[in-house]
Design a protein around this motif. Structure first.
Motif, PDB file in Angstrom:
ATOM      1  N   ALA A  75       0.850  -1.195   0.000  1.00 32.59           N
ATOM      2  CA  ALA A  75       0.000   0.000   0.000  1.00 32.59           C
ATOM      3  C   ALA A  75       0.884   1.242   0.000  1.00 32.59           C
ATOM      4  CB  ALA A  75      -0.912   0.001   1.224  1.00 32.59           C
ATOM      5  N   PRO A  76       0.794   2.098  -1.015  1.00 32.60           N
ATOM      6  CA  PRO A  76       1.625   3.303  -1.063  1.00 32.60           C
ATOM      7  C   PRO A  76       1.166   4.346  -0.060  1.00 32.60           C
ATOM      8  CG  PRO A  76       0.115   3.256  -2.924  1.00 32.60           C
ATOM      9  CD  PRO A  76      -0.043   1.942  -2.219  1.00 32.60           C
ATOM     10  N   ALA A  77       2.132   5.150   0.427  1.00 32.01           N
ATOM     11  CA  ALA A  77       1.837   6.175   1.426  1.00 32.01           C
ATOM     12  C   ALA A  77       1.832   7.582   0.839  1.00 32.01           C
ATOM     13  CB  ALA A  77       2.860   6.102   2.561  1.00 32.01           C
ATOM     14  N   ASN A  78       2.266   7.740  -0.412  1.00 31.48           N
ATOM     15  CA  ASN A  78       2.290   9.071  -1.021  1.00 31.48           C
ATOM     16  C   ASN A  78       2.251   8.920  -2.543  1.00 31.48           C
ATOM     17  OD1 ASN A  78       5.003   8.523  -1.882  1.00 31.48           O
ATOM     18  ND2 ASN A  78       5.756   9.199   0.119  1.00 31.48           N
ATOM     19  N   ALA A  92       7.876   2.423   6.794  1.00 35.75           N
ATOM     20  CA  ALA A  92       6.422   2.267   6.731  1.00 35.75           C
ATOM     21  C   ALA A  92       6.005   0.842   7.061  1.00 35.75           C
ATOM     22  CB  ALA A  92       5.921   2.668   5.340  1.00 35.75           C
ATOM     23  N   TRP A  93       6.773  -0.132   6.544  1.00 36.51           N
ATOM     24  CA  TRP A  93       6.468  -1.536   6.827  1.00 36.51           C
ATOM     25  C   TRP A  93       6.599  -1.834   8.329  1.00 36.51           C
ATOM     26  CZ3 TRP A  93       4.211  -5.865   5.638  1.00 36.51           C
ATOM     27  CH2 TRP A  93       4.607  -7.047   6.278  1.00 36.51           C
ATOM     28  N   VAL A  94       7.679  -1.369   8.933  1.00 40.38           N
ATOM     29  CA  VAL A  94       7.880  -1.607  10.367  1.00 40.38           C
ATOM     30  C   VAL A  94       6.759  -0.953  11.173  1.00 40.38           C
ATOM     31  CG1 VAL A  94       9.403  -1.067  12.319  1.00 40.38           C
ATOM     32  CG2 VAL A  94      10.354  -1.995  10.200  1.00 40.38           C
ATOM     33  N   GLY A  95       6.329   0.233  10.777  1.00 40.91           N
ATOM     34  CA  GLY A  95       5.193   0.860  11.440  1.00 40.91           C
ATOM     35  C   GLY A  95       3.924   0.041  11.293  1.00 40.91           C
ATOM     36  N   ASN A  96       3.721  -0.574  10.129  1.00 40.10           N
ATOM     37  CA  ASN A  96       2.568  -1.453   9.940  1.00 40.10           C
ATOM     38  C   ASN A  96       2.601  -2.642  10.900  1.00 40.10           C
ATOM     39  OD1 ASN A  96       1.608   0.133   7.868  1.00 40.10           O
ATOM     40  ND2 ASN A  96       2.371  -1.176   6.229  1.00 40.10           N
ATOM     41  N   VAL A  97       3.795  -3.222  11.075  1.00 39.92           N
ATOM     42  CA  VAL A  97       3.935  -4.355  11.993  1.00 39.92           C
ATOM     43  C   VAL A  97       3.613  -3.920  13.420  1.00 39.92           C
ATOM     44  CG1 VAL A  97       5.549  -6.032  12.965  1.00 39.92           C
ATOM     45  CG2 VAL A  97       5.619  -5.509  10.516  1.00 39.92           C
TER      46      VAL A  97
END
Length: 322
Positions: A168-171, A248-253
């Motif tokens: 999922a893109p963030a920007n 971003a991935w680590v934040g998702n986890v």
């Protein structure tokens, strides 16, 4: 017990021969790292390791940590053209007990073997005793496992294939990256953008973004870092994009599991890009979660700098099963 434990990766395989003594002490007898692609099959790899060890006694147990979805001790590796069946492998090699586990399940078990010198705090927050723990990381691919404390306080490890979740893109830039990758791959997972395999694609995408001519040869992580350090602005932009995506991935986890017992970032890429992962940019991307920003900010996040995590976890798992 004469044990061969291995951490098998798409790029390299780390194998160790360990003897379990009667007094419970484990003794390392031989250890070697191999290029995985140098072998047509896993059986060939293990045969070479046994020959290189040159020991008079044979192994009575083999435990391999493998990157790929596993069912009934059968696995086709995600980024290596090997298919393994535990029973068939035992018969082929003459080893009485053969067992497979997921590679990030082994990494999770390896966390308990680390010392304070083996980790760096990326987001220094209080660790909750017996809280959920998680480990994720980019190597050749992207993995995730989590750990839950049992009644005895001992953690149990659980594998996943979360690296293949939809990206999922963030920007706007990342949205263009998604469409660029979708044209080649159809389905675009997080592993397509956060892994060693992603480095060449990120570089070529940034060349397209900046109207630059890409180099003729594929670009891996080491080449990308070298080009960035030599002043190549496209390579530097590609690494910045990678750090944004990894954060971003680590934040998702952190949102998915709320690992207040610790969220550990593993994998060779993290070690090679340690300075960038310790930068404010990484945590800015990790915490860019809108209303849920505070959840990530309260998560203790650590970078594992130890190179032997997977094989240590495979050894620990094998002895816990005896």
């Amino acid at each position: 017990m004469e044990l061969i434990a291995g951490d098998i990766g798409g790029t390299k395989s780390w194998l160790a021969w360990v003897t379990g003594e009667a007094d419970g002490v484990q003794r390392l007898r031989f250890e070697q790292v191999y290029a995985s692609a140098a072998f047509a099959t896993a059986d060939d790899l293990i045969r070479q390791f046994i020959a290189d060890a040159g020991l008079a006694t044979g192994p009575d147990c083999l435990l391999l940590a493998l990157p790929g979805p596993m069912h009934a001790q059968h696995v086709t590796l995600t980024n290596l053209d090997w298919t393994l069946e535990a029973a068939d492998m035992g018969a082929s090699l003459g080893i009485p007990r053969v067992r497979f586990i997921n590679d990030f399940q082994a990494a999770a078990a390896g966390v308990a073997t680390l010392t304070a010198a083996d980790v760096v705090a990326i987001n220094p927050q209080p660790v909750e005793p017996e809280g959920v723990c998680a480990i994720t990381g980019a190597g050749t691919g992207l993995g995730l496992a989590f750990m839950l404390a049992g009644e005895s306080g001992r953690y149990r490890d659980f594998a996943s294939e979360a690296g293949h979740i939809d990206f999922a893109p963030a920007n706007a830039t990342q949205a263009r990256l998604l469409e660029w990758l979708r044209a080649s791959h159809g389905h675009v997972s997080w592993e397509r953008v956060v892994s060693g395999l992603a480095m060449n694609a990120l570089y070529r995408f940034m060349c397209a973004e900046q109207n630059a001519v890409p180099c003729d040869e594929p670009v891996d992580g080491a080449v990308l870092v070298a080009r960035a350090e030599s002043g190549d602005p496209v390579a530097g932009a590609a690494l910045d994009l990678f750090i944004d995506l990894y954060g971003a991935w680590v934040g998702n986890v952190a949102l998915l599991l709320q690992p207040r017992g610790g969220l550990y970032v593993a994998g060779g890429i993290g070690v090679h890009l340690q300075a960038r992962i310790q930068s404010a940019r990484f945590m800015a991307a990790a915490t860019d979660k809108g209303r849920m920003r505070g959840v990530v900010e309260r998560t203790p996040i650590f970078l594992i700098t130890h190179h032997r995590l997977g094989v240590q976890g495979a050894i620990a798992t094998a002895f816990s099963l005896t």
